[in-house]
Design an enzyme around this catalytic site. Structure first.
Site, PDB file in Angstrom:
ATOM      1  CD  GLN A 161      -3.101  -0.730   0.123  1.00 48.91           C
ATOM      2  OE1 GLN A 161      -3.041   0.265  -0.575  1.00 48.91           O
ATOM      3  NE2 GLN A 161      -4.106  -1.593   0.025  1.00 48.91           N
ATOM      4  CE1 TYR A 189      -8.298 -13.140  -5.155  1.00 48.80           C
ATOM      5  CE2 TYR A 189      -9.640 -13.101  -3.176  1.00 48.80           C
ATOM      6  CZ  TYR A 189      -9.488 -13.422  -4.509  1.00 48.80           C
ATOM      7  OH  TYR A 189     -10.524 -14.001  -5.186  1.00 48.80           O
ATOM      8  CD  GLU A 228      -0.569 -12.736  -3.582  1.00 52.62           C
ATOM      9  OE1 GLU A 228      -0.424 -12.548  -4.806  1.00 52.62           O
ATOM     10  OE2 GLU A 228      -1.506 -12.239  -2.911  1.00 52.62           O
ATOM     11  CG  ASP A 234      -6.730  -6.301  -0.129  1.00 49.69           C
ATOM     12  OD1 ASP A 234      -7.416  -5.642  -0.930  1.00 49.69           O
ATOM     13  OD2 ASP A 234      -5.655  -5.899   0.347  1.00 49.69           O
ATOM     14  CB  CYS A 279      -8.664  -0.267  -4.522  1.00 43.82           C
ATOM     15  SG  CYS A 279      -8.296  -1.443  -5.837  1.00 43.82           S
ATOM     16  CD  GLU A 329      -7.931  -0.160  -0.390  1.00 46.28           C
ATOM     17  OE1 GLU A 329      -7.520  -1.321  -0.260  1.00 46.28           O
ATOM     18  OE2 GLU A 329      -7.728   0.526  -1.421  1.00 46.28           O
TER      19      GLU A 329
END
Length: 400
Positions: free
Chosen positions: A234, A260, A281, A329, A356, A391
């Site tokens: 981020q 994720y 991931e 996410d 997002c 976000e």
């Protein structure tokens, strides 16, 4: 007037009703929808029609006849040329209200939610917040153009200083701009350069299957996160603690899943509140850093898998047992329906969805709510001031 009667080049006077996600203002002329860049809700404008789509038109501002009280001079001299920011001409308090409306509108229009509660947008300072940026280099110019892409193109806007970059990152930009001879003599065809700063000094990291890499380290709520400059993390160093606390606050139990998971931003934090955390991931580079971060922080109750969420669910979902929490996410495109159904099949007690992209979030929330969950809360976190991006953290609880 019908849509066929409006002509390209036609001029008219309109009032901006609201901003839509993407940053354009919405106005109506004789019942026809116009989208107008660089406008502010409440502006009364003279505009010219510039292009047509099937059901609407684009227009440009010719004259601001009566400005909105929320209009302000953009503080950056590159605004309207550089494509990085879209909202600098709007007061920051109004930006926050507009972003809450983006979320609310997506919930209603796409998710079909009648969300009555006010949506809080948590925020920090509006400038000098970014701790990473990808700098574009146009080597066909002399001197080189070094900066960011212009709006809607791959042409580089030459930028000496960026108001949304942290002071340290602006120093790195200056150093880069002063290194043109080194760039010119290099055989490497630079066109994009990742600049990242952390808040802690870092060692050289050696992976068994890689050469050494100079890591960036960001410490968030007592946990050190190591990653390399081209690995996703981020961008808003000031709001990372707020984002993490918004996601994990109020949650604890036996087992949590982080799908994720990236380099482990949420997974590592969840280990404080859950006896066991399982994360997955697909990006192998991120997985390598996640595994390093687990060791560097001496975490013993986190299992990290190198699978896509879809593959992990197909292999492990039926074996995992009772799940207290799933954190999602996903990328901007959201979650495909089959994956959402597999998540529902796990039947977690709670779900936290971090997004997002308000439009795909609203779409996916509808599937989760139809699958047996109540939408408990919606919170915005303004990680991207001066842009239209926002976000959003949505929390859901399984119906009894």
């Amino acid at each position: 007037m019908s849509i066929t009667e409006i002509k390209i080049g036609q001029e008219c006077e309109v009032t901006i009703e609201k901003l839509i996600y993407g940053g354009n203002g919405l106005a109506r002329f004789s019942g026809i929808t116009l989208f107008i860049p660089n406008s502010v809700p409440g502006d009364f404008l003279k505009v010219k029609i510039t292009s047509a789509e099937k059901n609407f038109f684009y227009a440009e501002i010719l004259e601001i006849l009566n400005p909105s009280p929320n209009r302000q001079p953009a503080p950056c001299k590159y605004f309207n040329e550089c494509g990085g920011c879209q909202l600098q001409h709007i007061s920051y308090s109004a930006q926050l209200a507009i972003k809450a409306d983006f979320i609310q509108d997506s919930l209603k229009r796409i998710g079909r939610f009648n969300w009555q509660n006010q949506i809080q947008v948590k925020h920090s300072q509006e400038f000098n917040y970014r701790n990473r940026a990808q700098i574009k280099v146009d080597r066909e110019q002399s001197p080189f153009k070094i900066g960011f892409y212009k709006a809607g193109s791959h042409e580089v806007c030459d930028v000496e200083e960026c108001l949304i970059l942290s002071p340290e990152l602006n120093k790195s930009l200056t150093k880069l701009r002063n290194s043109q001879k080194e760039i010119e003599s290099s055989k490497i065809p630079y066109s994009k350069i990742d600049l990242v700063i952390g808040n802690k000094s870092t060692p050289e990291i050696n992976f068994q299957d890689k050469t050494s890499s100079k890591a960036v380290c960001q410490t968030v709520l007592g946990i050190d996160y190591y990653f390399d400059p081209n690995c996703f993390f981020q961008v808003n160093q000031l709001l990372l603690p707020t984002l993490v606390e918004t996601v994990i606050s109020g949650h604890k139990g036996n087992l949590a899943l982080d799908l994720y998971a990236g380099v482990g931003l949420f997974a590592l934090q969840l280990t404080k509140n859950y006896q066991k955390v399982v994360a997955t991931e697909v990006n192998k580079q991120a997985v390598s850093w996640a595994e390093y971060n687990i060791q560097a922080n001496h975490i013993k109750n986190l299992d990290f898998h190198s699978f896509s969420t879809e593959k992990w669910l197909s292999i492990f979902a039926r074996k995992i047992g009772t799940v207290d929490l799933i954190v999602l996410d996903p990328p901007r495109a959201g979650i495909i329906q089959k994956t959402l159904q597999n998540i529902l099949a796990i039947h977690p007690k709670e779900i936290v969805y971090v997004s997002c992209e308000p439009t795909t979030l609203a779409r996916d929330l509808r599937t989760l709510v139809d699958g047996g969950y109540n939408l408990e809360s919606i919170t915005g976190v303004d990680l991207f001031p001066q842009t239209y991006h926002i976000e959003t953290v949505a929390k859901l609880k399984r119906k009894i």
